[in-house]
Enzyme design. Sequence first.
Site, short mmCIF file in Angstrom:
data_model
loop_
_atom_site.label_atom_id
_atom_site.label_comp_id
_atom_site.label_asym_id
_atom_site.label_seq_id
_atom_site.Cartn_x
_atom_site.Cartn_y
_atom_site.Cartn_z
N GLY A 8 -29.01 -113.41 59.09
CA GLY A 8 -28.21 -113.34 57.88
C GLY A 8 -26.72 -113.36 58.18
N HIS A 14 -24.45 -121.60 61.10
CA HIS A 14 -25.80 -121.59 60.52
C HIS A 14 -25.98 -122.79 59.57
CE1 HIS A 14 -25.29 -117.09 61.23
NE2 HIS A 14 -26.39 -117.37 61.91
N LYS A 126 -24.61 -121.92 70.82
CA LYS A 126 -23.72 -120.77 71.05
C LYS A 126 -24.49 -119.70 71.82
CE LYS A 126 -22.21 -117.23 68.97
NZ LYS A 126 -22.61 -115.86 69.32
N ARG A 164 -20.52 -111.78 64.22
CA ARG A 164 -19.84 -110.59 64.75
C ARG A 164 -18.31 -110.79 64.84
NH1 ARG A 164 -24.95 -109.88 68.16
NH2 ARG A 164 -25.72 -107.83 67.53
#
Length: 260
Positions: A8, A14, A126, A164
């Site tokens: 999420g 994404h 990544k 993050r």
Amino acid sequence: MGLVPTMGYLHAGHASLIAAAAADTDLVVVTSFVNPLQFAAGEDLDSYPSDPERDESVVASAGGHVVFRPSRDEMYPRPMITTVSVAELSKVMEGASRPTHFDGVTTVVTKLFSIVGRCRAYFGEKDFQQLAIVRRMTADLSLPADVVGCPTVREHDGLALSSRNVYLGPDERKAAPVLNRALRSGAAAIEAGESDAAVVRAGMRSVIEAEPLARLDYVEVADPETLAPLENCDSRARLFGAVRFGRARLIDNVAVGASW
Ligand code: PAF
């Protein structure tokens, strides 16, 4: 069926996986589950960022069809006594810093593959080590998935997109591209003919250590398939690093000979 497993808090990285899945498959399932098995005590399991409404719109505009957002109880109705573990590849780099992490990842990805059924599954480069481990697990266990790796999406200054990155304060955000700069300097050294991996590692380390806000975890020059550290670099080598900026721990990797 296309599967894009996520935790999420979706970003453009994404979205690129979802778009790739939508281009290749008829039905794109995006899973959103912050998997407790892959977090160690003291990590950010309980503060992992979340915005389900925004995620729905990212999925729809990138061409995804279904969001599967199970609860922890749905995924793990009883204590797990079964673990999927990929030896060797899970022990180096991220695995050395986070010893239980990859067993949590491979266990939940196996469950997601079982729940969704035969699919093409899209993972970002990544998390290159994760991608290599999932590929190996899928091959070793003959899982009914074709694993597709997709390029890292970056900010204009080279910082790899990550959920993050939201943990970075303004000064840390300015400093964070040093990780990518260090890896690129290592790749450039190999391209210029340096073959001693110890020299390449030392060069990358010194770039990061010159940034006062960065706390180096590791830099590595490794084989892209076995992830084994190299002594002698060649054009197949991949460069990896992990650095802390305050409470954010960022990872990145680059190939030799990549265009920027
Ligand atoms: O890369 C991630 O977001 C996670 O590790 C994954 C693959 C969704 C498994 O929880």
